[in-house]
Structures are given as structure tokens and as C-alpha cells.
Design a protein around this motif. Sequence first.
Motif, PDB file in Angstrom:
ATOM      1  N   MET A  29       0.795  -1.089   0.046  1.00 44.96           N
ATOM      2  CA  MET A  29       0.038  -0.029  -0.003  1.00 44.96           C
ATOM      3  C   MET A  29       1.036   1.211   0.080  1.00 44.96           C
ATOM      4  SD  MET A  29      -2.836  -1.299  -0.010  1.00 44.96           S
ATOM      5  CE  MET A  29      -4.094  -0.084   0.185  1.00 44.96           C
ATOM      6  N   GLU A  30       2.094   1.258   0.622  1.00 42.39           N
ATOM      7  CA  GLU A  30       2.871   2.381   0.738  1.00 42.39           C
ATOM      8  C   GLU A  30       3.441   2.732  -0.750  1.00 42.39           C
ATOM      9  OE1 GLU A  30       7.494   3.000   2.215  1.00 42.39           O
ATOM     10  OE2 GLU A  30       6.284   1.972   3.631  1.00 42.39           O
ATOM     11  N   LYS A  31       3.718   1.630  -1.358  1.00 47.88           N
ATOM     12  CA  LYS A  31       4.420   1.750  -2.705  1.00 47.88           C
ATOM     13  C   LYS A  31       3.406   2.141  -3.845  1.00 47.88           C
ATOM     14  CE  LYS A  31       7.676  -0.523  -4.252  1.00 47.88           C
ATOM     15  NZ  LYS A  31       8.793   0.203  -3.932  1.00 47.88           N
ATOM     16  N   LEU A  32       2.080   1.744  -3.436  1.00 48.62           N
ATOM     17  CA  LEU A  32       1.070   2.305  -4.476  1.00 48.62           C
ATOM     18  C   LEU A  32       0.678   3.593  -4.007  1.00 48.62           C
ATOM     19  CD1 LEU A  32      -1.369  -0.939  -4.165  1.00 48.62           C
ATOM     20  CD2 LEU A  32      -0.038  -0.171  -6.131  1.00 48.62           C
ATOM     21  N   ALA A  33       0.768   4.073  -2.764  1.00 49.40           N
ATOM     22  CA  ALA A  33       0.468   5.641  -2.464  1.00 49.40           C
ATOM     23  C   ALA A  33       1.588   6.433  -3.100  1.00 49.40           C
ATOM     24  CB  ALA A  33       0.401   5.676  -1.068  1.00 49.40           C
ATOM     25  N   GLU A  34       2.884   5.941  -3.201  1.00 49.53           N
ATOM     26  CA  GLU A  34       3.912   6.698  -3.768  1.00 49.53           C
ATOM     27  C   GLU A  34       3.714   7.099  -5.376  1.00 49.53           C
ATOM     28  OE1 GLU A  34       7.683   4.637  -2.924  1.00 49.53           O
ATOM     29  OE2 GLU A  34       7.589   4.990  -0.956  1.00 49.53           O
ATOM     30  N   GLN A  57      -5.356  -3.632  -9.650  1.00 48.61           N
ATOM     31  CA  GLN A  57      -4.894  -3.544 -10.843  1.00 48.61           C
ATOM     32  C   GLN A  57      -3.199  -3.799 -10.895  1.00 48.61           C
ATOM     33  OE1 GLN A  57      -6.610  -3.038 -13.613  1.00 48.61           O
ATOM     34  NE2 GLN A  57      -5.134  -2.802 -15.268  1.00 48.61           N
ATOM     35  N   PHE A  58      -2.684  -3.323  -9.922  1.00 50.31           N
ATOM     36  CA  PHE A  58      -1.287  -3.303  -9.933  1.00 50.31           C
ATOM     37  C   PHE A  58      -0.658  -3.961  -8.397  1.00 50.31           C
ATOM     38  CE2 PHE A  58      -2.284   0.863 -11.820  1.00 50.31           C
ATOM     39  CZ  PHE A  58      -1.936   0.437 -13.224  1.00 50.31           C
ATOM     40  N   GLY A  59      -1.430  -4.366  -7.589  1.00 49.89           N
ATOM     41  CA  GLY A  59      -0.802  -5.284  -6.504  1.00 49.89           C
ATOM     42  C   GLY A  59       0.058  -6.158  -6.565  1.00 49.89           C
ATOM     43  N   ALA A  60      -0.531  -7.137  -7.611  1.00 46.71           N
ATOM     44  CA  ALA A  60       0.350  -8.357  -7.725  1.00 46.71           C
ATOM     45  C   ALA A  60       1.869  -7.878  -8.221  1.00 46.71           C
ATOM     46  CB  ALA A  60      -0.268  -9.223  -8.907  1.00 46.71           C
ATOM     47  N   ARG A  61       1.827  -6.871  -9.387  1.00 49.47           N
ATOM     48  CA  ARG A  61       3.190  -6.544  -9.771  1.00 49.47           C
ATOM     49  C   ARG A  61       4.153  -5.945  -8.693  1.00 49.47           C
ATOM     50  NH1 ARG A  61       2.298  -2.305 -14.673  1.00 49.47           N
ATOM     51  NH2 ARG A  61       0.916  -3.833 -15.262  1.00 49.47           N
ATOM     52  N   VAL A  62       3.388  -5.012  -7.618  1.00 46.18           N
ATOM     53  CA  VAL A  62       4.152  -4.383  -6.915  1.00 46.18           C
ATOM     54  C   VAL A  62       4.402  -5.319  -5.760  1.00 46.18           C
ATOM     55  CG1 VAL A  62       4.010  -2.535  -5.140  1.00 46.18           C
ATOM     56  CG2 VAL A  62       3.105  -2.132  -7.209  1.00 46.18           C
ATOM     57  N   MET A  63       3.743  -6.385  -5.574  1.00 50.89           N
ATOM     58  CA  MET A  63       3.944  -7.396  -4.518  1.00 50.89           C
ATOM     59  C   MET A  63       5.530  -7.908  -4.385  1.00 50.89           C
ATOM     60  SD  MET A  63       2.527  -9.182  -1.887  1.00 50.89           S
ATOM     61  CE  MET A  63       0.809  -9.159  -2.439  1.00 50.89           C
ATOM     62  N   GLY A  64       5.958  -8.398  -5.498  1.00 48.31           N
ATOM     63  CA  GLY A  64       7.321  -8.889  -5.431  1.00 48.31           C
ATOM     64  C   GLY A  64       8.444  -7.736  -5.284  1.00 48.31           C
TER      65      GLY A  64
END
Length: 444
Positions: A29-34, A57-64
Motif C-alpha cells: 500500500m505504501e508503494k501504491l500510495a507513492e 490492478q497493480f498489487g500483484a506487480r508491486v508485491m514482488g
Amino acid sequence: MQVTETLKDGLKRGYEITLTASELDAKVMEKLAEAQPQVEMKGFRKGKVPMALLKKQFGARVMGEAMQESIDGAMSDHFKETGDRPALQPEVKMTNEDWKEGDDVVVSLNYEALPEIPETDLSGITLEKMVVKADDASVDEALGNLAASAQDFADKPEGEAAESGDQVVMDFVGKIDGEPFEGGAAEDYPLVLGSNSFIPGFEDQLIGAKADTEVAATVSFPEDYQAPHLAGKEAVFDCTIKAVKAPKAAEIDDELAKKFGADDLAALKSQIAERLEAEYASASRAVMKRNLLDRLDELVSFELPPTLVDAEAKQIAHQLWHDEHKDVEGHDHPEIEPTDEHVKLGERRVRLGLFLAELGQKNSIEVTDAEMTQAVMAQARQYPGQERQFFEFIQQNQQMQQQLRAPIFEDKVVDYVFELATVTEKEVSKDELQKAVEALDDED
């Protein structure tokens, strides 16, 4: 984030790092907020896409990425807290390979820590520096070698035949199928027999030739010859031998000195003496360095990382095997098992390497940019015409940079220890120094 110790055996360390699902979700969530202010999506103004939609939309991509950053951060914090320095790249492995979103992430971290290097009083070390002066005999010997390298040629007595090493001066015309070909003729051409500067077989057919005679040399151009229209074809060279000359060393005089950039013979002798003494000093330093390392090997003792010793012993065994089997250029050979002697030498190298590295770090000894540039330039000279490409290769290759930096750093640390030690000078002969240098090779 939880870090649990699983192994502590000598220098071997093992830990289990647990990143909880909630911690990972918060990182995502921190990275998505950025990223949110820059995201555009159909139906929403830029920066106004709801977080829930962004996560879908992007959670799986940001997860790794979030997982990697979290584990890296945990490792960095761990090394700061413990003060451990891994001897080699730590082994990091995810233990719950069936992980799915919503699960905690569990990672194992294993490594060998570098040992604590004990403080050592270096002021009590005593060393002997061998000093050799460039005597007249050595200077004269070097002058003779220069004269030989600057050799000239003098006409042989009338009727004497050409031998390998002689120079023949000739006119020649090359023909294929009886017709001269372009670039196959010359006049008053000086050719040193045995120089291999002509097509293979050509020079051999001129051995035995005499002045004022003619020789027809039949040769075949190589299949890969640079001129395609000549490649693989047989040619006959009609040679008119005008002179046969024998090599003659240059006279040792002011003219010879000028050929080598000196004003006169006295200046050239002075330059030679300086060069010889610089060579002697370099050899003397190598002997003194070995004696210092031997002394440090006796003084310094601490636990060694087994993996480092094993890798060094294998490298030594591999190198020595290739030294004995010079016909094998590649690495397509059976695995070389280190002997006890290889392991012993590996332990010495690792011990001294770690000690000198620690000593250099504690005393802020560094390799300057100028020193690195000088080292790269020295290496680049081995690739004439490709210096620029070599520089670019070094700039892009961290491993090569380290290979160039390591010996410079070691020598600077050794010089630092020389300053602390008590060094006495002993004037010796060139032969005595040579024997000491040869002894170094015997001990390697």
C-alpha cells in the motif's frame, strides 16, 4: 518483522526472517500510495484513482518488489545490529515455496561471518632491505644488449651465401600463371631471412643465395590471405639478389646514444644505471615483501571462514594444474582436488588477505582515482589500437576494476607496514639479489 537465529557454529550463521502478511500488505500500500499521483486510468483524473482499484490492478506487480525491499531492509538492519560482515554473498532462500497472497513470508539467511581481526603490534617487526648498485659491468652488459637490438648489416665477403639472420637486398617480381600481379614487385627490398615477414616458405628458398645471382621462389598464398584474388594461389617470385649482408651490432658511441634519446654516451650510461637500479629496487622490494608476509603469517592468528579457504585452495590447485599442463588452454578437464599443501597455502593467503584488508580499512588507506587510471592505462597498452574499448570495458566491469584495485591496495598497505617496521639496508651483489628472487619462485 521477526529475525530468529537458527545456527551459530564458529563463523557460520543462520537466521530465519519472517515478514508477516500485514507488514507486506502495508509495504504494498505504501508503494501504491507513492505511485498514485502519477497514475492515469480511464474514468479517473490523474492521481485520483482509488487505492482499492490501484491494488486490484497493480498489487500483484508491486508485491514482488515490496517483498524484495522488505527482506533487503531486514538483512541490512540485521548486519548493522550484529556488526557481522559476510565473507561471501549470503544465501537467501524463501522456505515456504507454496506461499500465496495472505501468507507470511519466511526466508532463511545463511552466511559465514568475517572473523574479528586482532590488533597486532607491528613496530617490533625487523626487515632487511637488499641494496644493489649498478656497477660498470652491468651497465656495459646492458649497453651491449642495446647495441645488439640496434644492429645494422654489413656486406658479407664476395661469394658468401646468405644464412638465416642475414639480410638480402633484392629486386623481385611475383607472377601467377606467368603474369605479374599488382603489389607483387619491389626494388632494393631489404629482407632479413628468418623474420617471417614474407609468405611462408619464401625466405627459406633464399637461404644459400649469393649476391649478383637470381633465385626463383615458388610459394602458395594461404587460403585465408588478406587479398582474396591471391588467396590459395601458387606464385613464382623472380628475385635478383643485389647484396647479402650479415648482422653487425651497432657501435657503442654517441650515435647509438642518440638513437635511444640520450644526448651522448655518458648520458645513456647514466640512464641505464638509473633503470637498472630501479629494477634492482623493485626486485628487492618483492623479497622484502615476502619476508614481511612470512613474519605476519607467524604473528597473526584468527579463525578463518571455511568457504573462503576452500575457494582459495581450489583456485591454487587449478592454477598449478594448468602450470603443469600448459597444452590445456580451456577448462575442459577433470575437477582438480586440492591437496593438504594447497589448503595450507590457501589458509595463509586468506589470513594475510583479511589482515591486510582490515589494516588498510582501519588506517583509511585507499586506492585513488589517479592510481586506478594509471593501472588501467598500463593494462590498455597491451591492446594497441583498442585502448578506448579497453577503458570502456573496465568502466562497465566491476569485477575487473576490483582485480586491478586489489594489488594496488595491498602494496599500499604493505608500504604502510614498512614504515612501522625497523628496516635495515644491506648492500649485496646482483647475483645475491637474483638468488633471493629465484627463491621466491621456488616457494610459490
